[in-house]
Design an enzyme around this catalytic site. Structure first.
Site, PDB file in Angstrom:
ATOM      1  N   LYS A 187       0.832  -1.203   0.000  1.00  0.00           N
ATOM      2  CA  LYS A 187       0.000   0.000   0.000  1.00  0.00           C
ATOM      3  C   LYS A 187       0.876   1.267   0.000  1.00  0.00           C
ATOM      4  O   LYS A 187       2.096   1.159   0.003  1.00  0.00           O
ATOM      5  CB  LYS A 187      -0.950  -0.032   1.203  1.00  0.00           C
ATOM      6  CG  LYS A 187      -1.728  -1.359   1.345  1.00  0.00           C
ATOM      7  CD  LYS A 187      -2.874  -1.515   0.346  1.00  0.00           C
ATOM      8  CE  LYS A 187      -3.389  -2.935   0.196  1.00  0.00           C
ATOM      9  NZ  LYS A 187      -4.228  -3.479   1.241  1.00  0.00           N
TER      10      LYS A 187
HETATM   11  C1  LIG Z   1      -5.183  -4.629   1.735  1.00  0.00           C
HETATM   12  C2  LIG Z   1      -6.656  -4.532   1.787  1.00  0.00           C
HETATM   13  C3  LIG Z   1      -7.408  -4.784   2.947  1.00  0.00           C
HETATM   14  C4  LIG Z   1      -6.845  -5.456   4.179  1.00  0.00           C
HETATM   15  O1  LIG Z   1      -5.726  -4.878   4.700  1.00  0.00           O
HETATM   16  P1  LIG Z   1      -4.684  -5.754   5.559  1.00  0.00           P
HETATM   17  O2  LIG Z   1      -3.843  -4.695   6.177  1.00  0.00           O
HETATM   18  O3  LIG Z   1      -3.936  -6.604   4.590  1.00  0.00           O
HETATM   19  O4  LIG Z   1      -5.443  -6.541   6.546  1.00  0.00           O
HETATM   20  C5  LIG Z   1      -8.769  -4.526   2.930  1.00  0.00           C
HETATM   21  N1  LIG Z   1      -9.375  -4.065   1.831  1.00  0.00           N
HETATM   22  C6  LIG Z   1      -8.711  -3.843   0.681  1.00  0.00           C
HETATM   23  C7  LIG Z   1      -9.447  -3.330  -0.500  1.00  0.00           C
HETATM   24  C8  LIG Z   1      -7.334  -4.090   0.623  1.00  0.00           C
HETATM   25  O5  LIG Z   1      -6.675  -3.910  -0.519  1.00  0.00           O
END
Ligand SMILES: *Cc1c(COP(=O)(O)O)cnc(C)c1O
Length: 394
Positions: A187
């Site tokens: 991210k």
């Molecule tokens: C990455 C992601 C999550 C979950 O995040 P984590 O930190 O991996 O638990 C939830 N929703 C979307 C759309 C994501 O891309």
């Protein structure tokens, strides 16, 4: 092949400043929740314009906490786009609520107010729009539909930290009760594992903080029974250990100081992709020029009509992987998953999501890539499509 580094579809960018920030915490008195967590929350509030922030262990925990704070439970319906990561739907199940999928735009993968309205019932209690790839879903319009249905809006902005217009940044919760972020390494910024909920009210913030740590309350004024002394705490609701550590928070604080630079680089790289693909015969960028201006550019996804071209997506991905380029598919429609089929979902009810899924491919995009890397990706993509016999669909 000369030894050019493998380009994954996404990855973190860690500098010496990040490393120094974590080492400093390692030498301090706090490893788990200490002063850095509060500082990260304050920095998130400053970065987004939200009223409150609660940092948690990951983005999935953030979604779970948001569903808890929204008071969702058995019998409630939560509307979730059919194209998203599993966690967006699973969070409703964690609190015993039902997931109702909404179809998405076949070209952008985004959910619209119209598709949400179609799925509203008297049991609808929440809507979780997703800012897929970093482009924004129309939360203002979705919030209008949600208000009419008496439902709360929780934005899944795991792709969108740093996006939105300057006057209404993603995370500000202008049209929603809460917005969640993930700090997973792919991210915009990372804490290894981490996440946060931005909330528009102090009441929600209190519930979220409590849920993050076992449902424990320590402030004397908030006791249900009588306060017995400085050791005293009460568990008034069920919570989890979803705390973020100071090690992670220190990394997040340092990463957040570079958010603007990361987003600027992602946008410049995406613009280079857009220019190279402008008149490509087979490949169309998912994000329109109009949406690009405010996108946080988490993913650079393209549409390729594999069926019309007579090309297998798997074969293309494998060919590109051998040329040192990672690609990914975001996402398999969640109603396709066996777990959700067993609960009654049928992917054929979501033609937009299926059409999006069949044609989508995410190309490498992260803040330490160069424009030369982008050129290499596009050259390899084009030559691979030709090598696999892509024929002009005319
Ligand atoms: C990455 C992601 C999550 C979950 O995040 P984590 O930190 O991996 O638990 C939830 N929703 C979307 C759309 C994501 O891309």
């Amino acid at each position: 092949m000369v030894d050019r580094p493998f380009l994954p579809y996404g990855r973190h960018v860690i500098g010496d400043d990040d490393i120094a920030a974590v080492v400093e915490v390692l030498r301090s008195d706090f490893l788990t929740t200490g002063p850095a967590v509060g500082k990260l929350e304050a920095a998130l509030v400053a970065a987004t314009g939200a009223a409150h922030a609660v940092a948690v262990a990951n983005g999935t925990a953030a979604l779970h906490a948001a569903c808890f704070a929204a008071g969702l439970g058995p019998g409630d319906e939560v509307i979730v786009p059919a194209i998203t990561f599993l966690a967006t739907a699973n969070c409703a199940r964690y609190v015993g609520a039902s997931v109702v999928f909404a179809d998405v735009d076949p070209d952008t993968g985004l959910v619209s107010a119209g598709e949400v309205a179609k799925r509203c019932t008297t049991r609808t209690r929440a809507v979780i729009p997703v800012h897929l790839t970093g482009a924004q879903a129309d939360v203002a319009a979705i919030a209008q539909v949600a208000r009419d249905a008496n439902a709360i809006v929780i934005e899944d902005a795991a792709h969108a930290l740093g996006g939105g217009p300057e006057t209404d940044r993603v995370g500000a919760c202008t049209h929603s009760a809460m917005t969640i972020f993930s700090f997973h390494p792919v991210k915009q910024i990372t804490t290894g594992e981490g996440g946060a909920i931005m909330a528009h009210s102090a009441a929600l913030q209190e519930k979220l903080s409590c849920f993050r740590s076992h449902g424990m309350v320590r402030e004397p004024a908030r006791m249900e029974l009588s306060y017995e002394g400085p050791w005293y705490y009460e568990q008034q609701s069920l919570g989890f250990n979803y705390r973020l550590s100071d090690l992670q928070a220190a990394l997040g604080i340092c990463q957040l100081t570079k958010l603007h630079a990361f987003i600027a680089t992602r946008r410049a790289l995406a613009a280079r992709y857009d220019a190279l693909l402008a008149s490509h015969p087979f490949v169309v960028p998912v994000t329109s020029a109009q949406a690009a201006a405010t996108s946080a550019r988490h993913l650079y996804s393209v549409r390729i009509d594999f069926a019309a071209l007579g090309v297998s997506r798997g074969a293309l991905m494998e060919r590109m992987r051998q040329a040192g380029i990672g690609t990914q598919v975001h996402y398999i429609p969640v109603p396709h998953q066996p777990y959700y089929r067993k609960l009654g979902s049928r992917p054929e009810d979501f033609p937009g999501a299926m059409r999006y899924y069949f044609r989508t491919l995410s190309l490498p995009l992260f803040a330490s890539m160069t424009e030369t890397d982008v050129e290499r990706v596009v050259e390899t993509l084009t030559s691979s499509l030709h090598a696999l016999g892509a024929r002009n669909p005319s």
